[in-house]
Motif scaffolding. Structure first.
Motif, PDB file in Angstrom:
ATOM      1  N   LEU A  63       0.865  -1.172   0.000  1.00  0.00           N
ATOM      2  CA  LEU A  63       0.000   0.000   0.000  1.00  0.00           C
ATOM      3  C   LEU A  63       0.902   1.223   0.000  1.00  0.00           C
ATOM      4  CD1 LEU A  63      -2.973  -0.536   2.517  1.00  0.00           C
ATOM      5  CD2 LEU A  63      -3.045  -0.577   0.033  1.00  0.00           C
ATOM      6  N   SER A  64       0.586   2.212  -0.811  1.00  0.00           N
ATOM      7  CA  SER A  64       1.393   3.420  -0.847  1.00  0.00           C
ATOM      8  C   SER A  64       1.145   4.247   0.410  1.00  0.00           C
ATOM      9  CB  SER A  64       1.068   4.236  -2.097  1.00  0.00           C
ATOM     10  OG  SER A  64      -0.234   4.795  -1.997  1.00  0.00           O
ATOM     11  N   SER A  65       2.027   5.182   0.682  1.00  0.00           N
ATOM     12  CA  SER A  65       1.889   6.031   1.868  1.00  0.00           C
ATOM     13  C   SER A  65       0.611   6.859   1.807  1.00  0.00           C
ATOM     14  CB  SER A  65       3.108   6.945   1.990  1.00  0.00           C
ATOM     15  OG  SER A  65       3.313   7.685   0.785  1.00  0.00           O
ATOM     16  N   LEU A  66       0.221   7.317   0.618  1.00  0.00           N
ATOM     17  CA  LEU A  66      -1.020   8.071   0.487  1.00  0.00           C
ATOM     18  C   LEU A  66      -2.227   7.192   0.788  1.00  0.00           C
ATOM     19  CD1 LEU A  66      -2.418  10.724  -0.332  1.00  0.00           C
ATOM     20  CD2 LEU A  66      -2.395   9.913  -2.697  1.00  0.00           C
ATOM     21  N   GLU A  67      -2.192   5.940   0.337  1.00  0.00           N
ATOM     22  CA  GLU A  67      -3.292   5.012   0.606  1.00  0.00           C
ATOM     23  C   GLU A  67      -3.378   4.655   2.090  1.00  0.00           C
ATOM     24  OE1 GLU A  67      -2.797   2.962  -3.830  1.00  0.00           O
ATOM     25  OE2 GLU A  67      -2.079   1.951  -2.018  1.00  0.00           O
ATOM     26  N   VAL A  68      -2.240   4.594   2.775  1.00  0.00           N
ATOM     27  CA  VAL A  68      -2.241   4.313   4.213  1.00  0.00           C
ATOM     28  C   VAL A  68      -2.873   5.470   4.978  1.00  0.00           C
ATOM     29  CG1 VAL A  68      -0.741   4.036   6.232  1.00  0.00           C
ATOM     30  CG2 VAL A  68      -0.303   2.711   4.172  1.00  0.00           C
ATOM     31  N   VAL A  69      -2.548   6.706   4.600  1.00  0.00           N
ATOM     32  CA  VAL A  69      -3.149   7.871   5.255  1.00  0.00           C
ATOM     33  C   VAL A  69      -4.660   7.886   5.022  1.00  0.00           C
ATOM     34  CG1 VAL A  69      -3.241  10.391   5.278  1.00  0.00           C
ATOM     35  CG2 VAL A  69      -1.031   9.230   5.150  1.00  0.00           C
ATOM     36  N   PHE A  70      -5.082   7.549   3.802  1.00  0.00           N
ATOM     37  CA  PHE A  70      -6.516   7.502   3.500  1.00  0.00           C
ATOM     38  C   PHE A  70      -7.205   6.393   4.305  1.00  0.00           C
ATOM     39  CE2 PHE A  70     -10.053   5.979   0.780  1.00  0.00           C
ATOM     40  CZ  PHE A  70     -10.820   7.133   0.776  1.00  0.00           C
ATOM     41  N   GLN A 126      -5.390  -3.884   6.542  1.00  0.00           N
ATOM     42  CA  GLN A 126      -5.810  -2.838   7.445  1.00  0.00           C
ATOM     43  C   GLN A 126      -4.559  -2.081   7.865  1.00  0.00           C
ATOM     44  OE1 GLN A 126      -8.332  -4.891  10.542  1.00  0.00           O
ATOM     45  NE2 GLN A 126      -9.762  -3.286   9.951  1.00  0.00           N
ATOM     46  N   VAL A 127      -4.741  -0.895   8.418  1.00  0.00           N
ATOM     47  CA  VAL A 127      -3.601  -0.181   8.986  1.00  0.00           C
ATOM     48  C   VAL A 127      -3.686  -0.284  10.504  1.00  0.00           C
ATOM     49  CG1 VAL A 127      -3.358   1.368   7.033  1.00  0.00           C
ATOM     50  CG2 VAL A 127      -4.815   2.038   8.927  1.00  0.00           C
ATOM     51  N   SER A 128      -2.543  -0.212  11.153  1.00  0.00           N
ATOM     52  CA  SER A 128      -2.463  -0.431  12.596  1.00  0.00           C
ATOM     53  C   SER A 128      -3.060   0.740  13.362  1.00  0.00           C
ATOM     54  CB  SER A 128      -1.010  -0.637  13.009  1.00  0.00           C
ATOM     55  OG  SER A 128      -0.267   0.562  12.784  1.00  0.00           O
ATOM     56  N   GLU A 129      -3.279   0.502  14.660  1.00  0.00           N
ATOM     57  CA  GLU A 129      -3.776   1.572  15.525  1.00  0.00           C
ATOM     58  C   GLU A 129      -2.738   2.674  15.684  1.00  0.00           C
ATOM     59  OE1 GLU A 129      -7.043   1.890  16.933  1.00  0.00           O
ATOM     60  OE2 GLU A 129      -7.049   0.569  15.204  1.00  0.00           O
ATOM     61  N   GLN A 130      -1.471   2.339  15.561  1.00  0.00           N
ATOM     62  CA  GLN A 130      -0.442   3.371  15.579  1.00  0.00           C
ATOM     63  C   GLN A 130      -0.597   4.310  14.395  1.00  0.00           C
ATOM     64  OE1 GLN A 130       3.307   1.150  15.889  1.00  0.00           O
ATOM     65  NE2 GLN A 130       3.508   1.860  18.011  1.00  0.00           N
ATOM     66  N   ALA A 131      -0.907   3.759  13.222  1.00  0.00           N
ATOM     67  CA  ALA A 131      -1.104   4.596  12.033  1.00  0.00           C
ATOM     68  C   ALA A 131      -2.294   5.524  12.210  1.00  0.00           C
ATOM     69  CB  ALA A 131      -1.296   3.711  10.802  1.00  0.00           C
ATOM     70  N   VAL A 132      -3.401   5.001  12.757  1.00  0.00           N
ATOM     71  CA  VAL A 132      -4.591   5.826  12.970  1.00  0.00           C
ATOM     72  C   VAL A 132      -4.296   6.955  13.945  1.00  0.00           C
ATOM     73  CG1 VAL A 132      -6.963   5.813  13.818  1.00  0.00           C
ATOM     74  CG2 VAL A 132      -6.141   3.912  12.429  1.00  0.00           C
ATOM     75  N   TYR A 181       5.601  -0.787   8.326  1.00  0.00           N
ATOM     76  CA  TYR A 181       5.449  -0.823   9.782  1.00  0.00           C
ATOM     77  C   TYR A 181       4.020  -0.492  10.216  1.00  0.00           C
ATOM     78  CZ  TYR A 181      10.457  -1.313  10.566  1.00  0.00           C
ATOM     79  OH  TYR A 181      11.746  -1.802  10.604  1.00  0.00           O
ATOM     80  N   LEU A 182       3.215   0.043   9.313  1.00  0.00           N
ATOM     81  CA  LEU A 182       1.859   0.461   9.654  1.00  0.00           C
ATOM     82  C   LEU A 182       0.800  -0.475   9.083  1.00  0.00           C
ATOM     83  CD1 LEU A 182       2.235   4.304   8.990  1.00  0.00           C
ATOM     84  CD2 LEU A 182       2.625   3.057  11.120  1.00  0.00           C
ATOM     85  N   LEU A 183       1.199  -1.554   8.416  1.00  0.00           N
ATOM     86  CA  LEU A 183       0.249  -2.433   7.738  1.00  0.00           C
ATOM     87  C   LEU A 183      -0.082  -3.667   8.573  1.00  0.00           C
ATOM     88  CD1 LEU A 183       1.508  -2.402   4.023  1.00  0.00           C
ATOM     89  CD2 LEU A 183      -0.224  -0.966   5.102  1.00  0.00           C
ATOM     90  N   VAL A 184      -1.300  -4.161   8.392  1.00  0.00           N
ATOM     91  CA  VAL A 184      -1.761  -5.422   8.974  1.00  0.00           C
ATOM     92  C   VAL A 184      -2.355  -6.247   7.839  1.00  0.00           C
ATOM     93  CG1 VAL A 184      -3.323  -6.518  10.617  1.00  0.00           C
ATOM     94  CG2 VAL A 184      -2.246  -4.330  11.195  1.00  0.00           C
ATOM     95  N   ASN A 185      -1.814  -7.421   7.590  1.00  0.00           N
ATOM     96  CA  ASN A 185      -2.280  -8.265   6.491  1.00  0.00           C
ATOM     97  C   ASN A 185      -3.606  -8.933   6.841  1.00  0.00           C
ATOM     98  OD1 ASN A 185       0.011  -7.736   4.929  1.00  0.00           O
ATOM     99  ND2 ASN A 185       1.151  -9.394   5.884  1.00  0.00           N
ATOM    100  N   VAL A 186      -4.475  -9.037   5.848  1.00  0.00           N
ATOM    101  CA  VAL A 186      -5.763  -9.720   5.975  1.00  0.00           C
ATOM    102  C   VAL A 186      -5.876 -10.715   4.826  1.00  0.00           C
ATOM    103  CG1 VAL A 186      -8.275  -9.454   6.024  1.00  0.00           C
ATOM    104  CG2 VAL A 186      -6.825  -7.699   7.057  1.00  0.00           C
ATOM    105  N   THR A 187      -6.173 -11.966   5.137  1.00  0.00           N
ATOM    106  CA  THR A 187      -6.335 -12.964   4.078  1.00  0.00           C
ATOM    107  C   THR A 187      -7.651 -12.725   3.331  1.00  0.00           C
ATOM    108  OG1 THR A 187      -7.405 -14.537   5.572  1.00  0.00           O
ATOM    109  CG2 THR A 187      -4.999 -14.644   5.397  1.00  0.00           C
ATOM    110  N   HIS A 188      -7.779 -13.335   2.161  1.00  0.00           N
ATOM    111  CA  HIS A 188      -8.986 -13.154   1.356  1.00  0.00           C
ATOM    112  C   HIS A 188      -9.278 -14.434   0.595  1.00  0.00           C
ATOM    113  CE1 HIS A 188      -5.879 -12.524  -1.697  1.00  0.00           C
ATOM    114  NE2 HIS A 188      -6.798 -12.864  -2.590  1.00  0.00           N
ATOM    115  N   GLY A 189     -10.496 -14.533   0.060  1.00  0.00           N
ATOM    116  CA  GLY A 189     -10.876 -15.703  -0.725  1.00  0.00           C
ATOM    117  C   GLY A 189     -12.329 -15.644  -1.148  1.00  0.00           C
TER     118      GLY A 189
END
Length: 656
Positions: free
Chosen positions: A351-358, A401-407, A466-474
């Motif tokens: 995810l780009s830095s702009l997408e993380v902020v969004f 998702q982004v972490s609570e630290q990012a929020v 450091y601000l990302l949280v991976n989520v599986t999908h299917g």
């Protein structure tokens, strides 16, 4: 002297003089426990036993009772009979009593106890959550009904189990079980979660200096931040109910090459692949107003239709809500136009830095209700999904998702996007009155080339991972979506797909909907039921105002009914409503008419695939051929022209 009080309402600390009367202690107990009956309050120097009624200690002071500085008193009582009645002048439910120096409100003023959690949270709170294990043939020496350390159930946060099954993050409820003490002590009932905040406290709790930005001290400034991977995730899995949902979303990109954005409409369910897991099930994608480009898009913000869509989807047979959003990032490969460029990978960015902020901004706007947080709110389950290329050039979904630290950092205005998509920039501190911003020390750790753990300052920038949280999908193996159809035009696709009432009425006329009545058993009713079970159609009908609010709620409830296709008679309540009759009246009057004599009577089923415009042209040709010699019938106004001119004498439109 300091005296500590412990009751079922929590732990409290108060200052008393050695000569203070026991009535002052009783007053503090009643202040922290509004439900307590003063005549039944007992105190003791141990958790159980030696209870003494305070009412029998009248005239005694703290020194006479043998209490010393720092002593702990255990308090018990019986509640009042009318404890639910709030007296005049009592603080509101979300106000903490000023007499509680520990900061914990009393039993009747706890906001987290009043919140209504999501159904999936209520489900997991009622479950034991243990990880079952079978009998070990090598180490278990007991009988079939016995249990030992080798076969007893594991806790949902067991580290060895997660490592063995490659589960990177704890689920939200497993993390709660890890934080919640297992003892029966009263502190176990206090909320274990504390929402992170990196803002300066205004005013300062010490009250010893002017408020920020005029001054700052260690009492009001945030502590230094060490970025680290988040232990838990609010959503463990993203499930798309059917492939057609993604295919319809991708059609706009396939036809125009422009990127698209949409909000995910769905629900949360338990996820059995992760201990106490939660999955987001996507049933539809709503596309807000936007302007797509080849390398990005411009989104209309804020989303004005969010309250309308949220209210509509909440009345489905299974209540739905906004569970996330999705966008495309696809570029056709110049060497092979059937494949896309592989851009998001470990060597570039996810995810780009702009997408993380969004993402952090949206997650802050959509917290969940939680009884484990002092404020009654905590984190968010909003998922960010990206349709991007895989290594072999195919299109796949990636979820984060982004972490609570990012929020918290975005809320404190500490970070911003940089030119490099994989790098997040830390802003400079600003002490101006209008744009005050305090930025504490920010660090992140990594392993250097020698395999050693090294801590480094995150200023001026740091990796966005450091601000990302991976989520599986299917996708489910046996798809069973709530909405059976995706054929109606999608909103906010100008020129490409236009939602019009004429188009909807034309389809209703083709399905012979005006002729269907309640109680009638017809195969056409099943076709109508399938066509009506379309999220985009229902959302469009809401904007026409032809259906009342109650009838619209009935429509979406019926359209998402599990028995809709097996028993089309569930449509009967809808067919009996006044709003439906109004819609059918408009359909009879305004839908394009189909000439009966222009089509063979023996092929009615085949003719349903012929557009109405073809029938109109056939009718016009038949009318022209059946008129007298030299007479030409205008196909627009039906005037019979006797001259040889090419235009109609009345309307002036061409005759052919």
């Amino acid at each position: 002297m300091l005296i500590r009080l412990r009751s079922k309402d929590g732990n409290f600390r108060f200052q008393f003089e050695p000569t203070s009367d026991i009535s002052e202690v009783l007053a503090k107990i009643c202040e922290t426990s509004p439900d307590a009956d003063p005549n039944t309050v007992t105190i003791s120097n141990q958790p159980r036993g030696n209870e003494v009624l305070v009412s029998t200690l009248k005239g005694r002071n703290i020194k006479n009772l043998g209490l010393n500085h720092g002593d702990l008193i255990f308090v018990s009582y019986k509640p009042k009979a009318s404890s639910s009645v709030v007296e005049d002048g009592a603080p509101p439910p979300n106000v903490i009593p000023s007499g509680s120096s520990s900061g914990h409100p009393g039993a009747g003023t706890r906001p987290w106890e009043l919140v209504k959690e999501d159904a999936v949270d209520e489900y997991w709170r009622a479950q034991p959550g243990k990880i079952p294990r079978g009998r070990d043939s090598r180490f278990c020496k007991h009988g079939a009904n016995g249990m030992c350390d080798y076969c007893m159930p594991l806790e949902p946060y067991d580290a060895a189990y997660h490592k063995e099954n490659n589960i990177k993050h704890l689920s939200y409820h497993a993390y709660l079980r890890k934080l919640t003490p297992k003892s029966s002590d009263s502190s176990a009932f206090l909320p274990p979660l504390n929402p992170q905040s990196y803002k300066v406290q205004v005013p300062c709790p010490t009250g010893s200096h002017p408020a920020w930005p005029a001054s700052i001290c260690t009492g009001c400034q945030p502590s230094s931040i060490t970025l680290q991977s988040q232990q838990f995730r609010m959503v463990d899995h993203l499930e798309i109910a059917s492939m057609e949902i993604i295919d319809r979303f991708l059609q706009a990109w396939r036809k125009t090459g422009n990127q698209r954005f949409g909000f995910l409409v769905g629900r949360y369910e338990p996820y059995d692949k992760v201990p106490m897991g939660v999955k987001a099930v996507v049933e539809a994608i709503y596309e807000p107003p936007q302007q797509g480009e080849v390398d990005g898009l411009t989104l209309g913000w804020p989303w004005e239709d969010e309250p309308r869509i949220s209210e509509l989807t909440s009345h489905a047979s299974t209540p739905l809500s906004i569970v996330g959003y999705i966008f495309t990032d696809l570029d056709p490969s110049p060497d092979d136009r059937t494949k896309t460029v592989y851009k998001r990978h470990p060597q570039s960015f996810f995810l780009s830095s702009l997408e993380v902020v969004f993402a952090a901004t949206l997650q802050k706007l959509h917290p969940i209700n939680s009884k484990s947080s002092p404020s009654g709110k905590f984190a968010s389950r909003l998922v960010t999904a990206v349709l991007t290329a895989t290594e072999d050039g195919q299109v796949d979904v990636s979820a984060y998702q982004v972490s609570e630290q990012a929020v918290a950092m975005v809320e404190a205005d500490m970070i911003e996007a940089s030119v490099e998509p994989g790098i997040m920039r830390v802003k400079e501190e600003d002490r101006t009155q209008d744009n005050a911003r305090y930025v504490p020390d920010v660090f992140f750790s990594f392993k250097n080339e020698y395999g050693l753990e090294v801590k480094k300052s995150a200023k001026p920038c740091f990796p966005v991972e450091y601000l990302l949280v991976n989520v599986t999908h299917g996708f489910p193996q046996a798809p069973n979506p709530l909405f059976r159809s995706t054929q109606f035009c999608i909103e906010n696709r100008p020129i490409l797909e236009d939602q019009t009432l004429e188009r909807a009425m034309s389809e209703l006329s083709r399905l012979d909907a005006p002729a269907l009545v309640p109680g009638q058993d017809s195969y056409k009713k099943k076709d109508l039921a399938e066509w009506l079970s379309d999220f985009h159609l229902i959302a469009f009908l809401q904007t026409t105002q032809l259906l009342s609010i109650d009838d619209l709620n009935l429509l979406i409830k019926i359209a998402t009914s599990p028995k809709l296709m097996e028993d089309p008679s569930v449509l009967d309540p809808l067919l009996s409503t006044d709003s439906w009759q109004t819609l059918m009246t408009f359909t009879r009057e305004h839908a394009p008419a189909r000439p009966r004599g222009s089509a063979p009577l023996s092929s009615s089923a085949m003719n349903e695939d012929i557009p109405p415009e073809v029938f109109d042209q056939i009718a016009a040709d038949n009318a022209a051929s059946s008129s007298g010699p030299g007479m030409r019938v205008c196909p627009h106004c039906t005037f019979e022209n006797t001259h040889a001119a090419s235009d109609c004498e009345v309307c002036g439109l061409p005759l052919s």
